[in-house]
Design an enzyme around this catalytic site. Sequence first.
Site: not given
Length: 378
Positions: A154, A253, A263
């Site tokens: 990440h 997404e 978001y």
Amino acid sequence: MKTYSFIALAIALGVACSQPPGGRGAGEVESSPQSGVRFKVEKVAGGLEVPWSIVWAPDGRMIFTERPGRVRVLEKGTLKPQPLFVVPDVEQSGESGLMSVALHPQFSSNRFLYLSYAYSTGGTRVRVVRYREAPEGLVDRKVIIENIPAAQFHAGCRIRFGPDGKLYITTGDATQRALAQKLDSLAGKTLRLNDDGAVPQDNPFTGQQNARPEIWSLGHRNSQGMDWQPESNLMFQTEHGPSGFDGPQGGDEVNIVEKGKNYGWPTVHHNESRAGLESPLLEYTPACAPGSGMFYRGSVFPKFKGNFFFGCLRGEMLIRVALDGRRVLGQEGIVNNYGRIREVAEGPDGYLYFSTSNRDGRGKPAEDDDRILRLVPQ
């Protein structure tokens, strides 16, 4: 808002995501079932190591990054054996390393080139650095932003200049999911800066107490693809959903990202919704692992014009999305059997280029992986 199941998409197309890389040789005729477009896949370069990001200089040279820290050049169809530059302080572990490259909109005159990469300073961080290309290589190093939280996973980090001339940067949540909702952290955000690293005064959180003024949007887990829709100038991003340890698997997404909006990660994910939080335009469960994103603007494939493409790592294909503004008209998976796909980019010749990521520790490399390949009309 309409969402799609990745399983349904794969089954409908007869796509088996576990097929071995190289199962179909480059040069065979393939097609886009929905549009009827036929094309060949040609090999452009091979023997690479996780090519992450591709751009083209105005003189036609392809410039691309390899995760271990190399900036490479392909000129007139030939890969230069020596890198243009090797980042000396890159930290490569898991998903980190040298990631995105972007050229300044006025590259022809100022020769500015931007890189995003992970580095170690008692922990993994990400920085964006600007260089100037000179005859002797990349010089005049200037840090645009650094100390962006990151981790082995990440770490983001896609960088691109928007239609407004500003530099946009996607950041991951550094496996600390709560950071994505904290305005005093750069993790799990989209950032927006001037080309010299200064903060634009019209950023949404400029002047807000305890908020980082660089932030453009928040609530992202790990966005790695970003481009702007022609005509509307809407920013589209692709984002990785949870992996099990931080939420139910899946939930990848495609988002339309707008100024100051939230978001949702980790408050909501997959198809969940909550007032004040943005739901995805498209959602994929199981995960397809989107690693890029671009709109096709060329004329070589007229039926693809205005379509959004992104490479899938776990899904091992390109996904093509047909759109009318914010409305999804349809989508399909194309170009499978090459293993994990990272980057997709449009060349100055109008062909669609993509890179494999089979040497990233999660793939099954073919003999000449990793590769950069391209779609040529048939």
